[in-house]
Design a protein around this motif. Structure first.
Motif, PDB file in Angstrom:
ATOM      1  N   VAL A  26       0.733  -0.892  -0.473  1.00  0.00           N
ATOM      2  CA  VAL A  26       0.394  -0.259   0.041  1.00  0.00           C
ATOM      3  C   VAL A  26       1.029   1.340  -0.057  1.00  0.00           C
ATOM      4  CG1 VAL A  26      -1.583   1.660   1.318  1.00  0.00           C
ATOM      5  CG2 VAL A  26      -2.231  -1.260   0.968  1.00  0.00           C
ATOM      6  N   LEU A 148      -6.907  -2.765  -1.649  1.00  0.00           N
ATOM      7  CA  LEU A 148      -6.085  -1.797  -0.881  1.00  0.00           C
ATOM      8  C   LEU A 148      -4.654  -0.826  -1.481  1.00  0.00           C
ATOM      9  CD1 LEU A 148      -6.607  -3.080   3.242  1.00  0.00           C
ATOM     10  CD2 LEU A 148      -7.504  -1.355   2.531  1.00  0.00           C
ATOM     11  N   THR A 151      -5.812   1.790  -3.044  1.00  0.00           N
ATOM     12  CA  THR A 151      -6.756   3.314  -2.258  1.00  0.00           C
ATOM     13  C   THR A 151      -5.202   3.610  -1.736  1.00  0.00           C
ATOM     14  OG1 THR A 151      -8.355   1.642  -0.918  1.00  0.00           O
ATOM     15  CG2 THR A 151      -7.041   3.534   0.860  1.00  0.00           C
ATOM     16  N   ALA A 306     -11.256   1.136  -1.055  1.00  0.00           N
ATOM     17  CA  ALA A 306     -11.237   0.338   0.514  1.00  0.00           C
ATOM     18  C   ALA A 306     -12.842  -0.293   0.413  1.00  0.00           C
ATOM     19  CB  ALA A 306     -10.916   0.852   1.627  1.00  0.00           C
TER      20      ALA A 306
END
Length: 446
Positions: A26, A148, A151, A306
């Motif tokens: 991430v 994610l 994200t 998300a």
């Protein structure tokens, strides 16, 4: 990997170690989001300093995407041969150099060339990090793990927008590139320390010390170890042979559908994210309001990606993704007609950010499930590179259309139609295309 270990990872609870590995991915995507879209937020300032036309600015916006296509097509497949982690570290290093040198560029040609270099590194990192995140996630949370990552991409784009708002007026656009380059430099040693190599790669390619490394990772995840690694039954294919396997009879249909969806969605996505700040200014908003609108669009993406992952843990990913695509089409038409009201435009823009970023996240989550471990990075890289063809052309075409007299309203309506077309295309994806690549191909070639 051995069937018992793969099944234990798929069906067991997620350990802190697994979530940490996903967290590093991430972080990598956060940096990529900043580095990719920094040109969108600095475009107005760069254009003003060098007196660029809309078409010339469109070329600069596309330059980074050219590099990403090259990185995804020619660098990312090496993750199936030498490992996910080495490719990620190399890509980060290239991106850091490109960003730092971009801050010192003296003309549009230099900046464009450096955007290509930066994009090469980013393309490799994006493909490999999405693959490794999916490989460390359990079956239930695999969609969320890959989502994610997107994200993080939206978060990086949001940070880029906020940094631009705070920095450009006081220090100039070059400092935005400098900030991103230094952050990418810091990420290199952090990744080397905290990102593990993929279990699927270790068991499929079996590099030196693979058994010991597999058992070490298994212990850290609370999984049972293995006494021996299965024979993969095949020599390492060349990169070109790997691309040929993507179009083998059993993979041809899902591969072509995913390629088509990536092409359409990335073309539409990059028109929206690259041109929104500039088009809001042309619609009558101030420069700071234009940047704020673009930032809100990316801020919405943090929640949208998300949310897609959470929904995918409870519903079919393809169903969720198609809902996002059709929703994006409707809201883009509404957004085009809302610029007379600042509050309405910003509100719809944030919701559009939720949906269009979720569309990208959904494609990233869907694609790795089609391919086996020895073909996964190649498959994801190929899909990304096909998508980049649309992404490269779209901002430049948008600039040319605006130069030819198109209104922002007409442009956004056209982009909405592209999202709707991608939703229709995914209906051709067979319902049998699930997570078989993560389960049925364990310990074998794809």
């Amino acid at each position: 990997m051995s069937a018992s270990l793969r099944e234990a990872l798929d069906d067991g609870p997620m350990s802190r170690f697994q979530w940490t590995a996903i967290g590093v991915c991430v972080l990598l995507n956060t940096l990529d989001g900043f580095d990719v879209l920094v040109m969108a937020f600095t475009g107005k300032s760069v254009s003003g300093e060098w007196d660029l036309s809309a078409g010339e600015l469109g070329l600069l916006l596309s330059a980074g995407l050219v590099g990403m296509a090259v990185g995804a097509l020619f660098v990312a497949p090496w993750a199936d041969r030498i490992g996910r982690k080495p490719v990620i570290l190399g890509g980060l290093s290239v991106a850091a150099v490109g960003m730092l040198l971009s801050a010192a560029s003296q003309n549009a040609v230099q900046l464009g060339a450096l955007r290509v270099v930066t994009g090469i590194g980013i393309g490799a990192v994006l493909a490999a990090s999405n693959v490794i995140a999916g490989e460390f996630a359990s079956r239930r949370w695999r969609g969320l793990a890959v989502s994610l990552n997107s994200t993080g991409y939206a978060l990086g784009a949001t940070i880029g927008g906020l940094t631009s708002v705070l920095v450009i007026d006081h220090f100039g656009w070059r400092w935005v590139f400098l900030f991103g380059g230094l952050a990418t430099v810091v990420a290199v040693p952090l990744t080397a320390l905290f990102l593990p190599e993929s279990l699927d790669f270790l068991t499929t390619r079996r590099p030196s010390g693979a058994l010991e490394r597999v058992n070490r990772l298994a212990r850290r995840m609370g999984l049972p170890g293995v006494d021996a690694l299965p024979d993969s039954g095949a020599a390492r294919p060349r990169i070109a042979a790997g691309y040929g396997k993507l179009l083998s009879p059993e993979l041809r249909r899902p591969t072509l559908v995913v390629w088509g969806a990536f092409f359409l969605v990335m073309a539409a996505f990059y028109v929206v994210t690259s041109w929104t700040p500039t088009l809001l200014v042309e619609a009558g908003l101030s420069a700071s309001q234009g940047l704020t609108g673009g930032t809100l669009l990316n801020l919405g993406g943090i929640f949208g990606t998300a949310l897609l992952g959470v929904l995918a843990a409870r519903m079919a990913l393809r169903t969720v993704l198609r809902g996002y695509l059709f929703g994006s089409a409707v809201l883009l038409v509404l957004f085009a007609a809302s610029t007379d009201s600042l509050v309405l435009a910003f509100t719809i823009g944030a919701v559009i950010g939720v949906l269009v970023n979720g569309c990208i996240a959904g494609l990233y989550a869907l694609t790795p499930t089609i391919y086996g471990p020895d073909l996964r990075a190649t498959g994801v890289g190929a899909a990304i590179s096909v998508g980049r063809i649309g992404a490269i052309a779209a901002p430049t075409i948008a600039g040319a259309l605006l130069d030819a007299g198109w209104t922002p309203h007409a442009l956004y309506v056209a982009v909405g139609a592209v999202f709707a077309a991608a939703g229709l295309l995914l209906a051709l994806l067979s319902a049998r295309t699930k997570e078989a690549a993560f389960t049925a191909t364990a310990g074998s070639t794809a």
